[in-house]
Enzyme design. Structure first.
Site: not given
Length: 214
Positions: A13, A88, A127, A160, A171
């Site tokens: 997103k 959220r 990533r 990361r 998450r």
């Protein structure tokens, strides 16, 4: 056009929000950016937010909504804006709708990017982030010119902590409990549109443009 981006962490997103913001010349707004700007500028809302953040506490919903509504009333939002990472939760969405209604305003679209957990965990593992300037890459979708090295500043690229599989799984668990109910909320409002987050990112972008208009 007032757009909310929905989707799990890693669904894409943020990437789509950036592409849409560039095409339509409207702001891509995240709560993190709003907090930083208000704190830097020493605004009343910024000072209030900082008192919570300095204690390691979550900023209360009411204050977050105030900050967002203050931001979307600024001059650069006249043509529209894209909210990324907010709301959220259902209470945040309800508060935002109520605050916008007082301004005779409302959200036009909630773009939901769908991708299953397994796909997201695999994607996030690709990533890479720069230790120097913070630029981000993906070893498949947006690879650096030299493997492991940032194109911009030449520093080392790393995975990361946020992108480690165990962290991503946690998450996603939080997302399914707290944020996924927003999909039904915006569906009930008649503004939800689903997109396949496993497709090529430019195919997803073009599908969004088809809806918004060239």
């Amino acid at each position: 056009m007032k757009i909310i981006m929905l989707g799990a962490p890693g669904a894409g997103k943020g990437t789509q929000a950036k592409l849409l913001a560039e095409k339509y010349e409207i702001p891509h707004i995240s709560t993190g950016d709003i907090f930083r700007a208000n704190i830097k500028n020493g605004t009343e809302l910024g000072k209030k937010a900082k008192t919570y953040m300095d204690q390691g506490l979550l900023v209360p919903d009411e204050l977050v909504v105030d900050l967002v509504v203050d931001r979307v009333q600024q001059e650069d939002c006249k043509k529209g804006y894209i909210l990324d990472g907010f709301p959220r939760t259902i209470p945040q969405a309800e508060s935002l709708d109520a605050a916008l209604a007082k301004l005779n305003d409302k959200i036009d679209y909630a773009f939901n990017i769908e991708a299953d957990d397994e796909f997201i965990i695999k994607r996030m593992a690709g990533r890479r982030a720069c230790l120097g300037c913070g630029a981000t890459y993906h070893i498949v979708n947006i690879p650096p010119k030299t493997e492991g090295i940032c194109d911009t500043c030449g520093k080392e690229l790393v995975i990361r902590d946020d992108d480690q599989p165990e962290t991503v799984k946690k998450r996603l668990d939080v997302y399914h409990v707290q944020t996924q109910p927003l999909i039904d909320y915006y569906k009930g409002k008649g503004v939800l549109i689903d997109f396949d987050g496993t497709s090529n990112m430019y195919d997803v972008f073009n599908a969004m443009v088809d809806i918004l208009g060239a």
